[in-house]
Design a protein around this motif. Structure first.
Motif, PDB file in Angstrom:
ATOM      1  N   ARG A   1      38.774  35.940  27.688  1.00  0.00           N
ATOM      2  CA  ARG A   1      40.087  36.152  28.310  1.00  0.00           C
ATOM      3  C   ARG A   1      41.191  35.414  27.542  1.00  0.00           C
ATOM      4  O   ARG A   1      42.271  35.969  27.326  1.00  0.00           O
ATOM      5  CB  ARG A   1      40.025  35.681  29.763  1.00  0.00           C
ATOM      6  CG  ARG A   1      41.149  36.192  30.600  1.00  0.00           C
ATOM      7  CD  ARG A   1      40.658  36.516  32.005  1.00  0.00           C
ATOM      8  NE  ARG A   1      41.751  36.649  32.939  1.00  0.00           N
ATOM      9  CZ  ARG A   1      42.409  37.793  33.158  1.00  0.00           C
ATOM     10  NH1 ARG A   1      42.042  38.889  32.515  1.00  0.00           N
ATOM     11  NH2 ARG A   1      43.400  37.844  34.009  1.00  0.00           N
TER      12      ARG A   1
ATOM     13  N   GLN B   1      41.793  37.304  24.289  1.00  0.00           N
ATOM     14  CA  GLN B   1      42.577  38.518  24.538  1.00  0.00           C
ATOM     15  C   GLN B   1      44.052  38.175  24.727  1.00  0.00           C
ATOM     16  O   GLN B   1      44.929  38.812  24.133  1.00  0.00           O
ATOM     17  CB  GLN B   1      42.039  39.252  25.774  1.00  0.00           C
ATOM     18  CG  GLN B   1      42.802  40.517  26.088  1.00  0.00           C
ATOM     19  CD  GLN B   1      42.371  41.160  27.405  1.00  0.00           C
ATOM     20  OE1 GLN B   1      41.613  40.592  28.180  1.00  0.00           O
ATOM     21  NE2 GLN B   1      42.867  42.356  27.652  1.00  0.00           N
TER      22      GLN B   1
ATOM     23  N   MET C   1      46.744  42.157  31.811  1.00  0.00           N
ATOM     24  CA  MET C   1      45.678  41.233  32.182  1.00  0.00           C
ATOM     25  C   MET C   1      45.644  40.950  33.688  1.00  0.00           C
ATOM     26  O   MET C   1      44.886  40.117  34.160  1.00  0.00           O
ATOM     27  CB  MET C   1      45.818  39.931  31.382  1.00  0.00           C
ATOM     28  CG  MET C   1      45.638  40.167  29.888  1.00  0.00           C
ATOM     29  SD  MET C   1      45.521  38.643  28.939  1.00  0.00           S
ATOM     30  CE  MET C   1      43.921  38.039  29.436  1.00  0.00           C
TER      31      MET C   1
END
Length: 179
Positions: A126, A129, A148
């Protein structure tokens, strides 16, 4: 094949062909590493690292190859091997010629780049990203929040800060461990 022809191969995007020509120089680099107490595997590692450094330098607009490929690869390989062995004496560092200082700085830059890459890979998926969306794809925090599924831009911004701090901590820890 001449150095100019190899350089043209790189510039025209025919990297594989250019690298095949440069790999013909490996036996000379292997001889260097073996003469300094290394193995064939060490020589392969050194040569691979040297080619990565060359490739990154060739991508820089201000890079100018002022010697033959052999001379450049030999010089960089020598520094990479010594760096792997951590055998630079203060006197050797003091006695470096200007072109050798440039090579030495390039190797140090490459090492930092690899450490930063390692720190990024250590982050969770995460965080990776989020940082890619912000730095690589240049998305705004509003877009990042939507992609997200953060509740707001402010949360996306705070998460980016936390991820970046975590990457910096990993980077610093790795530098301390390797020193």
């Amino acid at each position: 094949m001449s150095d100019q022809e190899i350089l043209l191969l790189f510039k025209s995007g025919k990297r594989d062909k250019a690298f095949r020509q440069l790999y013909k120089l490996f036996p000379k680099i292997e001889k260097l590493v073996r003469s300094k107490g290394g193995s064939k595997t060490d020589a392969q590692d050194v040569f691979q690292e040297t080619l990565i450094i060359l490739h990154r330098n060739l991508q820089k607009s201000d890079f100018n190859l002022t010697s033959s490929f052999y001379t450049y690869l030999y010089s960089v390989s020598r520094f990479v091997w010594k760096d792997m062995q951590k055998q630079f004496s203060k006197q050797e560092l003091h006695d470096l010629k200007q072109d050798e200082v440039s090579v030495f700085h390039t190797i140090l830059e490459e090492k930092k780049f690899q450490q930063a890459e390692h720190a990024f890979r250590e982050l969770g998926a995460r965080c990776q990203q989020l940082l890619q969306l912000f730095y690589h794809k240049k998305h705004s925090f509003k877009v990042i929040a939507e992609l997200m599924q953060f509740k707001s831009e402010k949360i996306a911004k705070n998460q980016k800060y936390k991820c970046l701090q975590k990457a910096k901590d990993i980077f610093r820890t790795n530098q301390t461990v390797q020193s």
